[in-house]
Design an enzyme around this catalytic site. Structure first.
Site, PDB file in Angstrom:
ATOM      1  CG  ASP A 148      -8.283   1.855   0.771  1.00  0.00           C
ATOM      2  OD1 ASP A 148      -9.044   2.323   0.216  1.00  0.00           O
ATOM      3  OD2 ASP A 148      -7.383   1.662   1.278  1.00  0.00           O
ATOM      4  CG  ASN A 191      -8.703   4.583   3.417  1.00  0.00           C
ATOM      5  OD1 ASN A 191      -7.638   4.593   2.804  1.00  0.00           O
ATOM      6  ND2 ASN A 191      -8.695   3.589   4.166  1.00  0.00           N
ATOM      7  N   GLY A 195      -4.664  -4.669   5.766  1.00  0.00           N
ATOM      8  CA  GLY A 195      -3.668  -4.711   7.096  1.00  0.00           C
ATOM      9  C   GLY A 195      -3.887  -3.886   7.798  1.00  0.00           C
ATOM     10  CE  LYS A 246      -5.164  -0.611   0.034  1.00  0.00           C
ATOM     11  NZ  LYS A 246      -5.554  -1.569   1.151  1.00  0.00           N
ATOM     12  CE  LYS A 276      -4.441   3.443   2.240  1.00  0.00           C
ATOM     13  NZ  LYS A 276      -5.206   2.727   2.260  1.00  0.00           N
ATOM     14  CD  GLU A 297      -8.691  -1.642   0.437  1.00  0.00           C
ATOM     15  OE1 GLU A 297      -7.818  -1.588  -0.151  1.00  0.00           O
ATOM     16  OE2 GLU A 297      -9.307  -1.448   1.372  1.00  0.00           O
ATOM     17  CB  SER A 334      -0.876   0.019   1.337  1.00  0.00           C
ATOM     18  OG  SER A 334      -1.595   1.053   1.545  1.00  0.00           O
ATOM     19  CE  LYS A 383      -7.632  -3.237   5.893  1.00  0.00           C
ATOM     20  NZ  LYS A 383      -8.005  -1.256   5.931  1.00  0.00           N
ATOM     21  CG  ASP A 435     -11.269  -1.819   4.707  1.00  0.00           C
ATOM     22  OD1 ASP A 435     -11.313  -2.089   5.462  1.00  0.00           O
ATOM     23  OD2 ASP A 435      -9.514  -0.696   4.292  1.00  0.00           O
TER      24      ASP A 435
HETATM   25  C1  NPQ Z   1      -6.179   0.299   4.361  1.00  0.00           C
HETATM   26  N1  NPQ Z   1      -4.395   0.232   5.310  1.00  0.00           N
HETATM   27  O1  NPQ Z   1      -6.176  -0.680   3.903  1.00  0.00           O
HETATM   28  C2  NPQ Z   1      -5.764   0.491   5.747  1.00  0.00           C
HETATM   29  C3  NPQ Z   1      -5.025   1.903   5.822  1.00  0.00           C
HETATM   30  C4  NPQ Z   1      -5.214   1.802   7.106  1.00  0.00           C
HETATM   31  C5  NPQ Z   1      -2.462  -0.278   4.423  1.00  0.00           C
HETATM   32  O2  NPQ Z   1      -3.800   0.683   3.461  1.00  0.00           O
HETATM   33  C6  NPQ Z   1      -2.419   3.758  11.771  1.00  0.00           C
HETATM   34  C7  NPQ Z   1      -3.931   2.438  12.264  1.00  0.00           C
HETATM   35  C8  NPQ Z   1      -3.035   3.822  10.448  1.00  0.00           C
HETATM   36  C9  NPQ Z   1      -4.665   2.154  11.040  1.00  0.00           C
HETATM   37  C10 NPQ Z   1      -3.095   3.977   8.262  1.00  0.00           C
HETATM   38  C11 NPQ Z   1      -3.010   0.337   4.485  1.00  0.00           C
HETATM   39  C12 NPQ Z   1      -3.832   3.015   9.545  1.00  0.00           C
HETATM   40  C13 NPQ Z   1      -4.730   2.213   9.480  1.00  0.00           C
HETATM   41  C14 NPQ Z   1      -4.561   3.153   7.181  1.00  0.00           C
HETATM   42  C15 NPQ Z   1      -5.389   1.405   8.320  1.00  0.00           C
HETATM   43  O3  NPQ Z   1      -7.474   0.844   4.649  1.00  0.00           O
HETATM   44 MG    MG Z   2      -8.667   0.086   2.662  1.00  0.00          MG
END
Ligand code: NPQ
Ligand code: MG
Length: 370
Positions: A190, A192, A292, A162, A164, A215, A136, A264, A240
């Site tokens: 992704d 978010n 993750g 991936k 962001k 995502e 990511s 997750k 997600d």
């Molecule tokens: C996701 N992870 O898939 C998450 C988002 C994410 C690897 O992109 C601290 C705790 C920091 C949780 C940063 C990836 C974080 C977190 C990103 C979760 O959406």
């Molecule tokens: Mg995500």
């Protein structure tokens, strides 16, 4: 098993670089490990949240309180009949707090499996000795900076990228990465939750780039919006944040809100519910992959076991330790030929290195003693 005591170990682990998402920038992973001591031995797990309720509603302090006052007492009340499988039913009356429930169930599962000398991989039904690894890539200040980062990850061997994204950092970064690294690169994005349905036309521009998926473009509670968006764009939608249980997954699939699911374990309350979402997805012909949460080796180890189940047909965010940490708390997970080995020792198969843990520990608090 009987719970003897439970300890929270607060940690702050520096990241190798800033990680920026549509909800914020992190330079340190601030979370806690849960250490559960039972009559048969101990188990460890890592809380997946962070100090602020930005990825989801939970955060470190909320989890500590709900564990201490509401979750651990309910499980401890099972007396000497504690098993990981009984944690879910024992906690059913408590609404929400799935990340907190997950860390408790996972620590107990680790303790239980160690007492049988069985690995997470065997318990969950893993079918692979190693899993393909994706990475990511955070939002950057410029396209050249992004291309340099992606080039580095590809040189490391990562098999899927991936990006962001957020409004203002979406079509151009995707275009630049495609142009630089070619059409064969497995590429996904992704958001978010950074978009709304009124952005549908803008997001349709991503259809030109052959992405594996987009995502979580919309709000976590907007299944209907995702179903509408999926009619307006060709890029498959992956959920997600929206998927917090097997029932959510069933609803999302029935509504046509997604064609892919990011699993997750923490977000869905633990590995047992994660396994149920995997089974449901396989039955529906829906590909899944393992997400993750910037886990240290403690959390990463169990995710790798899950990612080795047969329905995990897309590379996950199960990156090597070095993606996030110069020094991991366990033996580091390393990339070999784009893959990471699934631990096969008892429980998670990893142990916390006391010296590494001591360096990043900011507090230890007892949450329960019999
Ligand atoms: C996701 N992870 O898939 C998450 C988002 C994410 C690897 O992109 C601290 C705790 C920091 C949780 C940063 C990836 C974080 C977190 C990103 C979760 O959406
Ligand atoms: Mg995500």
């Amino acid at each position: 098993m009987r719970i003897e005591h439970v300890e929270l170990v607060a940690i702050e682990v520096p990241l190798v670089g800033a990680f920026r998402t549509s909800f914020g920038t992190d330079t340190v992973r601030s979370t806690f490990l849960l250490r559960v001591v039972t009559d048969t031995g101990e188990g460890w797990a890592e809380f997946a949240g962070d100090p602020e309720p930005l990825y989801c509603a939970e955060f470190n302090a909320s989890a500590e309180l709900v564990l201490r006052d509401h979750l651990i007492p309910r499980v401890a009340a099972l007396g000497d009949g504690v098993t990981a499988a009984k944690v879910g039913p024992a906690l059913e009356a408590v609404k929400g707090h799935r990340l907190a429930k997950a860390v408790l169930e996972t620590a107990l599962l680790d303790a239980e499996l160690r007492s049988y000398a069985m690995s997470f991989a065997t318990y969950l039904g893993s079918v692979k000795e190693r899993v393909p690894s994706g990475v990511s890539v955070g939002i950057m200040d410029s396209l050249p900076e992004l291309l340099t980062a992606v080039e580095g990850y590809l040189a490391d061997g990562y098999l899927r990228i991936k990006l962001k994204i957020e409004p203002g950092w979406d079509v151009e970064p995707v275009r630049a990465v495609r142009a630089a690294f070619g059409d064969d690169l497995l590429l996904q994005v992704d958001a978010n939750t950074a978009y709304s349905l009124t952005d549908a036309e803008h997001l349709r521009a991503l259809d030109d780039f052959g992405l594996l998926l987009i995502e979580q473009p919309l709000d976590e509670d907007d299944l209907r919006g995702h179903a509408e968006l999926s009619k307006l764009i060709r890029t498959p939608i992956c959920l997600d944040e929206s998927i917090t249980s097997a029932r959510d997954a069933a609803a999302a699939l029935a509504l046509g809100a997604c064609r892919v699911i990011n699993i997750k374990p923490a977000r869905v309350g633990g590995y047992l519910e994660a396994r149920r979402i995997h089974d449901l997805s396989v039955a529906n012909g829906v590909p899944v992959w393992c997400g993750g949460m910037l886990e240290t080796g403690v959390g990463r180890a169990a995710n790798l076991a899950l990612a080795a189940l047969p329905g995990f047909v897309l590379p996950g965010d199960t990156s090597a330790s070095a993606r996030y940490y110069a020094e991991d708390l366990t033996e580091p997970f390393v990339l070999e030929d784009g893959h990471i080995a699934v631990p096969d020792g008892p429980g998670t198969g990893v142990t916390v290195r006391p010296d590494a843990l001591a360096k990043v520990t900011t507090g230890r608090r007892g949450l329960y003693a019999r």
